[in-house]
Design a protein around this motif. Structure first.
Motif, PDB file in Angstrom:
ATOM      1  N   GLY A   1       0.415  -0.864  -0.186  1.00 20.14           N
ATOM      2  CA  GLY A   1      -0.023   0.070   0.095  1.00 20.14           C
ATOM      3  C   GLY A   1       1.085   1.277   0.309  1.00 20.14           C
ATOM      4  O   GLY A   1       0.953   2.366  -0.644  1.00 20.14           O
ATOM      5  N   LEU A   2       1.967   1.269   0.777  1.00 24.46           N
ATOM      6  CA  LEU A   2       2.818   2.409   1.232  1.00 24.46           C
ATOM      7  C   LEU A   2       3.276   2.607  -0.065  1.00 24.46           C
ATOM      8  O   LEU A   2       4.071   3.528  -0.996  1.00 24.46           O
ATOM      9  CB  LEU A   2       3.473   2.412   2.288  1.00 24.46           C
ATOM     10  N   SER A   3       3.972   2.103  -1.151  1.00 22.62           N
ATOM     11  CA  SER A   3       5.176   1.214  -2.164  1.00 22.62           C
ATOM     12  C   SER A   3       4.169   2.315  -3.330  1.00 22.62           C
ATOM     13  O   SER A   3       4.280   2.561  -3.950  1.00 22.62           O
ATOM     14  CB  SER A   3       5.490   0.402  -2.427  1.00 22.62           C
ATOM     15  N   LEU A   4       2.541   1.588  -3.117  1.00 32.55           N
ATOM     16  CA  LEU A   4       2.072   2.388  -4.431  1.00 32.55           C
ATOM     17  C   LEU A   4       1.791   3.477  -4.059  1.00 32.55           C
ATOM     18  O   LEU A   4       1.788   4.493  -5.064  1.00 32.55           O
ATOM     19  CB  LEU A   4       0.327   1.003  -4.503  1.00 32.55           C
ATOM     20  N   ALA A   5       1.143   3.901  -3.390  1.00 29.00           N
ATOM     21  CA  ALA A   5       0.776   5.232  -2.515  1.00 29.00           C
ATOM     22  C   ALA A   5       2.132   6.299  -2.829  1.00 29.00           C
ATOM     23  O   ALA A   5       1.693   7.363  -3.596  1.00 29.00           O
ATOM     24  CB  ALA A   5       0.343   5.328  -1.423  1.00 29.00           C
ATOM     25  N   ALA A   6       2.497   5.695  -2.282  1.00 32.12           N
ATOM     26  CA  ALA A   6       4.791   7.361  -2.820  1.00 32.12           C
ATOM     27  C   ALA A   6       4.747   6.520  -4.277  1.00 32.12           C
ATOM     28  O   ALA A   6       4.799   8.463  -4.659  1.00 32.12           O
ATOM     29  CB  ALA A   6       5.160   6.102  -1.909  1.00 32.12           C
ATOM     30  N   ARG A   7       4.350   5.710  -5.216  1.00 34.67           N
ATOM     31  CA  ARG A   7       4.802   5.942  -6.722  1.00 34.67           C
ATOM     32  C   ARG A   7       3.484   6.822  -7.254  1.00 34.67           C
ATOM     33  O   ARG A   7       3.893   7.190  -7.983  1.00 34.67           O
ATOM     34  CB  ARG A   7       4.656   4.834  -7.118  1.00 34.67           C
TER      35      ARG A   7
ATOM     36  N   PRO B   1      13.964   2.598  -3.209  1.00 32.50           N
ATOM     37  CA  PRO B   1      14.133   3.152  -1.235  1.00 32.50           C
ATOM     38  C   PRO B   1      14.052   1.680  -0.394  1.00 32.50           C
ATOM     39  O   PRO B   1      14.017   2.787   0.457  1.00 32.50           O
ATOM     40  CB  PRO B   1      12.105   3.400  -1.604  1.00 32.50           C
ATOM     41  N   ILE B   2      13.822   1.213  -0.550  1.00 33.19           N
ATOM     42  CA  ILE B   2      14.129  -0.067   0.459  1.00 33.19           C
ATOM     43  C   ILE B   2      16.029  -0.729   0.446  1.00 33.19           C
ATOM     44  O   ILE B   2      15.919  -0.998  -0.275  1.00 33.19           O
ATOM     45  CB  ILE B   2      13.689  -1.694   0.622  1.00 33.19           C
TER      46      ILE B   2
ATOM     47  N   ALA C   1       8.053   2.684   5.734  1.00 30.02           N
ATOM     48  CA  ALA C   1       7.142   3.575   6.482  1.00 30.02           C
ATOM     49  C   ALA C   1       8.496   4.519   5.957  1.00 30.02           C
ATOM     50  O   ALA C   1       8.471   6.039   5.958  1.00 30.02           O
ATOM     51  CB  ALA C   1       6.600   3.657   7.750  1.00 30.02           C
ATOM     52  N   THR C   2       9.452   4.075   6.420  1.00 35.34           N
ATOM     53  CA  THR C   2      11.066   4.915   6.523  1.00 35.34           C
ATOM     54  C   THR C   2      11.759   4.946   3.922  1.00 35.34           C
ATOM     55  O   THR C   2      11.609   5.907   4.655  1.00 35.34           O
ATOM     56  CB  THR C   2      11.906   4.438   6.879  1.00 35.34           C
ATOM     57  N   GLY C   3      11.575   3.650   4.075  1.00 32.74           N
ATOM     58  CA  GLY C   3      12.141   4.180   2.447  1.00 32.74           C
ATOM     59  C   GLY C   3      10.595   4.593   1.687  1.00 32.74           C
ATOM     60  O   GLY C   3      11.325   5.430   0.722  1.00 32.74           O
ATOM     61  N   TYR C   4       9.183   4.660   2.098  1.00 32.35           N
ATOM     62  CA  TYR C   4       8.596   4.769   0.553  1.00 32.35           C
ATOM     63  C   TYR C   4       8.298   6.641   1.496  1.00 32.35           C
ATOM     64  O   TYR C   4       7.778   7.911   0.312  1.00 32.35           O
ATOM     65  CB  TYR C   4       7.516   3.923  -0.111  1.00 32.35           C
ATOM     66  N   LEU C   5       7.976   6.276   2.459  1.00 30.71           N
ATOM     67  CA  LEU C   5       7.448   7.766   2.871  1.00 30.71           C
ATOM     68  C   LEU C   5       8.414   8.945   3.486  1.00 30.71           C
ATOM     69  O   LEU C   5       7.867  10.108   3.031  1.00 30.71           O
ATOM     70  CB  LEU C   5       6.392   7.525   4.746  1.00 30.71           C
ATOM     71  N   ASP C   6       9.098   8.511   3.958  1.00 32.66           N
ATOM     72  CA  ASP C   6      10.136   9.251   4.283  1.00 32.66           C
ATOM     73  C   ASP C   6      10.596  10.234   3.658  1.00 32.66           C
ATOM     74  O   ASP C   6      10.512  12.006   3.651  1.00 32.66           O
ATOM     75  CB  ASP C   6      11.356   8.984   5.542  1.00 32.66           C
ATOM     76  N   PRO C   7      11.136  10.031   1.908  1.00 32.45           N
ATOM     77  CA  PRO C   7      11.668  10.609   1.275  1.00 32.45           C
ATOM     78  C   PRO C   7       9.994  11.465   0.636  1.00 32.45           C
ATOM     79  O   PRO C   7       9.990  12.525  -0.110  1.00 32.45           O
ATOM     80  CB  PRO C   7      11.989   9.748  -0.200  1.00 32.45           C
ATOM     81  N   ASN C   8       8.843  11.311   1.262  1.00 31.25           N
ATOM     82  CA  ASN C   8       7.801  11.810   0.580  1.00 31.25           C
ATOM     83  C   ASN C   8       6.813  12.797   1.368  1.00 31.25           C
ATOM     84  O   ASN C   8       6.045  13.362   1.298  1.00 31.25           O
ATOM     85  CB  ASN C   8       6.664  10.988  -0.409  1.00 31.25           C
ATOM     86  N   GLN C   9       7.596  13.415   2.306  1.00 31.49           N
ATOM     87  CA  GLN C   9       7.041  14.072   3.201  1.00 31.49           C
ATOM     88  C   GLN C   9       6.954  15.761   3.134  1.00 31.49           C
ATOM     89  O   GLN C   9       5.463  16.189   3.721  1.00 31.49           O
ATOM     90  CB  GLN C   9       7.879  13.916   4.178  1.00 31.49           C
ATOM     91  N   GLU C  10       6.716  16.127   1.759  1.00 31.66           N
ATOM     92  CA  GLU C  10       7.161  17.468   1.367  1.00 31.66           C
ATOM     93  C   GLU C  10       5.776  16.909   0.229  1.00 31.66           C
ATOM     94  O   GLU C  10       5.135  17.982   0.120  1.00 31.66           O
ATOM     95  CB  GLU C  10       8.172  17.957   0.999  1.00 31.66           C
ATOM     96  N   ARG C  11       5.032  16.120  -0.064  1.00 29.25           N
ATOM     97  CA  ARG C  11       4.290  15.746  -1.355  1.00 29.25           C
ATOM     98  C   ARG C  11       3.035  16.283  -0.250  1.00 29.25           C
ATOM     99  O   ARG C  11       2.389  15.664   0.613  1.00 29.25           O
ATOM    100  CB  ARG C  11       3.832  14.544  -1.754  1.00 29.25           C
TER     101      ARG C  11
END
Length: 608
Positions: free
Chosen positions: A26-32, A166-167, A223-233
């Motif tokens: 879910g997070l990998s999909l959402a981030a992409r 990301p991982i 949570a760290t790999g896919y979300l952390d780099p996207n905090q500002e989106r």
């Protein structure tokens, strides 16, 4: 990236995509998806945020979050009638990262044969070449650090590994003395070292990578790999504490008669609310929850829904069916500590050791970097080729009889044909063995100074199929889970072969010279009947449930098509490992990321 609590105006707006479940896929999909700033994405997650939590992020704490409702859904199966009425506990991650935040870190890619089977079953484009592309996209592999490489040589081909995903992935610290004992014993049996365990051929023995960042020696997960780099989106939103209950449908259907989803109902605090989706609703709630949400939304078997008191919107008999789960048993040996000072997890029971080790971990040192390291994937014929041939012949005769009687459907027969072909191919793996450096499952010290080596044997290609179905229309009740362990007796015989193979090591050097005795289950469990009863009483899930929303043709009891869209709907997809139609010989973390990555590209292509 706004994270709960979200402002009320944000909650009330319609999002392009609403994703249910902030887990591995879910997070990998959402981030992409959110890489396109022209779309808005909302992720609903029932759990909380565990980033920065040492219980999640520091290795060598296997199972420490299990049963804790803060981290774990803590599902249970019904009593298993073919397994001495054994109830199996199924831990599953709850919170940002899902099970990627509570797994045992194993970064293992399946054999190419197993992934190509997806395509053979009617899913064009779901093959090894695609898997390899997306697995490399998800990972950054870090070369083995010198400290580890000096103790133990590593084998891998950098061409099979990603360098910018990301991982973060690397080979972890090993209790190298026990790894060497095991690897040398298998070499004495003629087992080859796998030169490239990430390239589609895993038959043999190898040291596996873990999802650990060697710069911090902490878990790298969704949570760290896919979300952390996207905090500002600004277009990616996460609402935690949001328990999804059912899909909301439009009163109208599209021109082809498909259901149209308009959003997701969820419980937040004490209130029921609705998250509106203008494009798609995407279920990434996992192999237990995704079929539950479909059934609560009126999609599934007519009889199941009628019994549960849910109005039927769409009959789709495959929902919650075709469930396949890995399970395992283990044999424990006591090590001779006069020959080596084995650095195993048994040390964690020494007074003051954990505190001292955690301080070392902060400096990038110590035993809290220890990972699951040595794996062997072997053909079933490895112990006794003649016995294996007889076992497979009996299975084939049994399955043919069930095909003729109609007990095995034509759809399931296609899966069994693939499995039988693999069983008869001595180049393909059917048995898995894992080195665990310590007394597996211990909750207390086995005695000061004692050290243990546990060998785990895991069933990778079960013949038995189970189900996951709702019991009633209350979304807060977990569904009924029946893994149907040993529903086909062949699976029990395969695990028996695992135990026999492990025990054969006690007569093989250097294993024989370094192990004092079998500590568990011990010499009192000796006959085949004894061992089978031990297996029935002791086997444990490997946390790899697949199949409950199978990606198969609709006529083959499929739930989703190759674009992961639920049959009979215009805009609902399932994106998690529930879509895997046939079990693979690997731990499922890499596969879950591949599904999220590939789904994102499928959805982006359709929206272009």
């Amino acid at each position: 990236m706004p994270i709960y609590p979200l402002p009320q105006p944000i909650i009330d707006q319609a999002f392009d995509y609403v994703v249910v479940g902030a887990g591995t896929s879910g997070l990998s999909l959402a981030a992409r998806l959110a890489e396109d700033r022209n779309v808005s994405v909302l992720v609903l997650e029932a759990g909380g945020d565990h980033t920065g939590d040492n219980s999640v992020e520091i290795p060598a704490q296997y199972g420490s979050t299990f049963t804790n409702p803060k981290y774990d859904w803590a599902f249970k199966t019904v009593k298993q009638k073919h397994s001495n009425n054994h109830e199996s506990f199924w831990p599953r991650g709850k919170g940002l990262g899902g099970s990627s935040g509570m797994n045992f870190f194993c970064w293992i890619k399946p054999p190419a044969y197993d992934i190509d089977a997806f395509e053979k079953l009617g899913n064009p484009g779901w093959n090894w070449a695609s898997f390899e592309e997306y697995s490399k996209k998800s990972e950054t592999f870090h070369p083995v650090v010198e400290e580890i490489a000096n103790n133990f040589p590593q084998t891998y081909n950098p061409k099979s590994l990603g360098t910018s995903g990301p991982i973060q992935v690397t080979v972890p610290l090993q209790a190298h003395t026990v790894d060497i004992i095991f690897q040398d014993a298998l070499a004495a049996k003629g087992v080859k070292t796998v030169e490239d365990p990430y390239g589609g051929d895993t038959t043999g023995i190898f040291v596996a990578a873990n999802s650990v960042d060697p710069r911090t020696w902490k878990r790298s997960y969704a949570a760290t790999g896919y979300l952390d780099p996207n905090q500002e989106r600004p277009n990616l939103h996460i609402l935690m504490g949001a328990y999804a209950t059912r899909i909301i449908w439009s009163d109208e259907k599209d021109n082809e008669g498909n259901l149209i989803a308009t959003g997701i109902e969820y419980i937040h605090g004490e209130e029921k609310k609705v998250a509106s989706a203008s494009r798609e609703v995407i279920l990434s709630a996992g192999a237990v929850k995704s079929p539950q949400i479909l059934e609560l939304s009126g999609i599934g078997r007519k009889d199941v829904l009628a019994k549960a008191g849910v109005d039927l919107k769409l009959e789709l008999p495959g929902v919650g069916e075709n469930v396949q789960e890995h399970n395992y048993v283990w044999v424990i040996y006591e090590l001779d500590t006069t020959k080596h000072d084995h650095q195993t997890l048994d040390l964690m029971f020494d007074p003051g050791y954990i505190e001292a080790s955690l301080k070392l971990h902060a400096e990038g040192k110590g035993l809290h970097r220890l990972g699951m390291s040595t794996f062997a994937f072997l053909p079933l014929s490895s112990r006794d080729p003649a016995a294996t041939k007889t076992l497979i012949d009996v299975l084939e005769k049994d399955l043919n009889s069930k095909k003729e009687s109609g007990e095995v459907s034509p759809s399931l027969a296609k899966q069994y044909d693939i499995q039988l072909s693999a069983l008869r191919d001595d180049s393909l793996p059917d048995m898995e063995f894992i080195v665990f450096p310590g007394y597996f499952g211990a909750r207390e010290s086995q005695g000061a100074g004692r050290r243990f080596l546990s060998i785990v044997g895991a069933l990778n290609h079960p013949i038995s199929r189970g189900y996951i179905h709702i019991k009633n229309d209350n979304p807060l009740d977990n569904p009924e889970i029946d893994a149907n362990y040993f529903g086909n007796n062949f699976d029990l015989k395969v695990l028996l072969e695992h135990v026999k193979y492990i025990r054969s090591l006690s007569d093989t050097e250097p294993f024989k010279a370094h192990c004092i005795k079998e500590a568990y289950p011990g010499p009192s469990v000796s006959s085949d009947e004894d061992v089978e009863n031990y297996i029935k009483d002791s086997h444990v899930t490997t946390y790899h449930t697949v199949g409950s929303c199978s990606m198969l043709p609709r006529e083959d009891a499929g739930v989703v098509d190759p674009k992961l869209k639920v049959y009979g709907t215009k805009n609902v997809r399932v994106v998690d490992i529930s879509i895997v139609p046939i079990q693979v010989a690997a731990h499922l973390q890499t596969t879950a990321y591949v599904i999220g990555e590939k789904a994102a590209d499928i959805i982006k292509a359709e929206g272009a």
